[in-house]
Design a protein around this motif. Sequence first.
Motif, mmCIF file in Angstrom:
data_model
loop_
_atom_site.group_PDB
_atom_site.id
_atom_site.type_symbol
_atom_site.label_atom_id
_atom_site.label_comp_id
_atom_site.label_asym_id
_atom_site.label_seq_id
_atom_site.Cartn_x
_atom_site.Cartn_y
_atom_site.Cartn_z
ATOM 1 N N GLN A 114 0.727 -1.068 0.194
ATOM 2 C CA GLN A 114 -0.224 0.117 0.203
ATOM 3 C C GLN A 114 0.733 1.194 -0.056
ATOM 4 O O GLN A 114 0.508 2.296 -0.511
ATOM 5 N N HIS A 115 2.175 1.164 0.664
ATOM 6 C CA HIS A 115 2.945 2.287 0.399
ATOM 7 C C HIS A 115 3.543 2.812 -0.785
ATOM 8 O O HIS A 115 3.718 3.739 -0.947
ATOM 9 N N SER A 116 3.765 1.757 -1.472
ATOM 10 C CA SER A 116 4.401 2.237 -3.088
ATOM 11 C C SER A 116 3.345 2.563 -4.168
ATOM 12 O O SER A 116 3.479 3.158 -4.915
ATOM 13 N N ASP A 117 1.916 2.496 -3.819
ATOM 14 C CA ASP A 117 0.801 2.873 -4.412
ATOM 15 C C ASP A 117 0.617 4.357 -4.080
ATOM 16 O O ASP A 117 0.705 4.692 -3.039
ATOM 17 N N PRO A 118 0.457 5.214 -5.016
ATOM 18 C CA PRO A 118 0.138 6.504 -4.637
ATOM 19 C C PRO A 118 -1.254 6.761 -4.534
ATOM 20 O O PRO A 118 -2.159 5.877 -4.738
ATOM 21 N N PHE B 267 -3.782 12.566 -8.843
ATOM 22 C CA PHE B 267 -4.440 13.839 -9.088
ATOM 23 C C PHE B 267 -3.644 14.897 -9.271
ATOM 24 O O PHE B 267 -3.654 15.445 -10.383
ATOM 25 N N ALA B 268 -2.794 15.041 -8.249
ATOM 26 C CA ALA B 268 -2.031 16.337 -8.248
ATOM 27 C C ALA B 268 -0.986 16.356 -9.289
ATOM 28 O O ALA B 268 -0.557 17.120 -9.860
ATOM 29 N N ALA B 269 -0.512 15.107 -9.352
ATOM 30 C CA ALA B 269 0.672 14.744 -10.268
ATOM 31 C C ALA B 269 0.140 14.929 -11.800
ATOM 32 O O ALA B 269 0.905 14.913 -12.637
ATOM 33 N N THR B 270 -0.979 14.606 -12.022
ATOM 34 C CA THR B 270 -1.583 14.304 -13.634
ATOM 35 C C THR B 270 -2.635 15.342 -13.921
ATOM 36 O O THR B 270 -2.726 15.518 -15.248
ATOM 37 N N TYR B 271 -3.192 15.986 -13.274
ATOM 38 C CA TYR B 271 -4.453 16.923 -13.502
ATOM 39 C C TYR B 271 -3.909 17.791 -14.566
ATOM 40 O O TYR B 271 -4.609 17.937 -15.653
ATOM 41 N N THR B 272 -2.851 18.676 -14.253
ATOM 42 C CA THR B 272 -2.751 19.810 -15.277
ATOM 43 C C THR B 272 -2.146 19.265 -16.495
ATOM 44 O O THR B 272 -2.671 19.977 -17.499
ATOM 45 N N ARG B 273 -1.470 18.073 -16.745
ATOM 46 C CA ARG B 273 -1.104 17.794 -17.918
ATOM 47 C C ARG B 273 -2.377 17.181 -18.712
ATOM 48 O O ARG B 273 -2.420 17.328 -19.779
ATOM 49 N N TYR C 289 -11.630 12.195 -13.711
ATOM 50 C CA TYR C 289 -11.448 11.951 -12.263
ATOM 51 C C TYR C 289 -12.286 11.499 -11.340
ATOM 52 O O TYR C 289 -12.136 10.721 -10.328
ATOM 53 N N ALA C 290 -13.487 11.918 -11.388
ATOM 54 C CA ALA C 290 -14.646 11.601 -10.600
ATOM 55 C C ALA C 290 -14.665 10.001 -10.807
ATOM 56 O O ALA C 290 -14.919 9.226 -9.869
ATOM 57 N N SER C 291 -14.897 9.478 -12.049
ATOM 58 C CA SER C 291 -15.071 8.300 -12.361
ATOM 59 C C SER C 291 -13.692 7.246 -11.656
ATOM 60 O O SER C 291 -13.861 6.248 -11.117
ATOM 61 N N ALA C 292 -12.689 7.947 -11.958
ATOM 62 C CA ALA C 292 -11.562 7.418 -11.542
ATOM 63 C C ALA C 292 -11.347 7.259 -9.981
ATOM 64 O O ALA C 292 -11.098 6.139 -9.393
ATOM 65 N N LEU C 293 -11.882 8.123 -9.320
ATOM 66 C CA LEU C 293 -12.235 8.058 -7.765
ATOM 67 C C LEU C 293 -13.020 6.858 -7.509
ATOM 68 O O LEU C 293 -12.659 6.083 -6.289
#
Length: 171
Positions: free
Chosen positions: A3-7, A13-19, A42-46
């Motif tokens: 679980q610690h290796s999974d973001p 979201f923070a790392a990919t949203y702007t892109r 992202y709502a679906s992804a959540l």
Amino acid sequence: MGQHSDPSFEEFFAATYTRLVGLLFAFLHDQAQAEDAVQDAYASALLHWRSLRGYRDPEAWVRTVAFRRAIDHHRRNARQLRALLRLGPPPSLPPISADHIDLVRALRKLPLAQREVLVLHYVAELAVERIAAELRLPVGTVKSRLARGRAALADHLRVEVAQPDQESSSA
């Protein structure tokens, strides 16, 4: 995978949203539509994050969903535009009277349930029984909402009519 290796979803979201918004903006040429499509994705992804976080490239999943949403939105808008073009320009409307504006203002102050039955009964000229059937309500409920709505509307209209006189007399 531990679980610690999974973001976390928030980190992803923070790392990919702007892109992703940038990609969709390049595709759509509309910032607001790009943001809407990406936010929907992202709502679906959540909702699916428990399984998505284990994917090799969860961003690809979100990107695919965002592009599909954008394409669907574009197609829907194009169909609506074609339908409107077939209909031609709408007929011109007569100017709205001051009384009508006062009525709309007063109606806006009523609870939605009262406003709905008043408009259906007095503007659409539907019988109480028809309103009850359309709204799936007992006839008594419609009559009660009409009575309470009429009383509240009368109070609001008296206040609306009285206020301009008070303002002009104080000037």
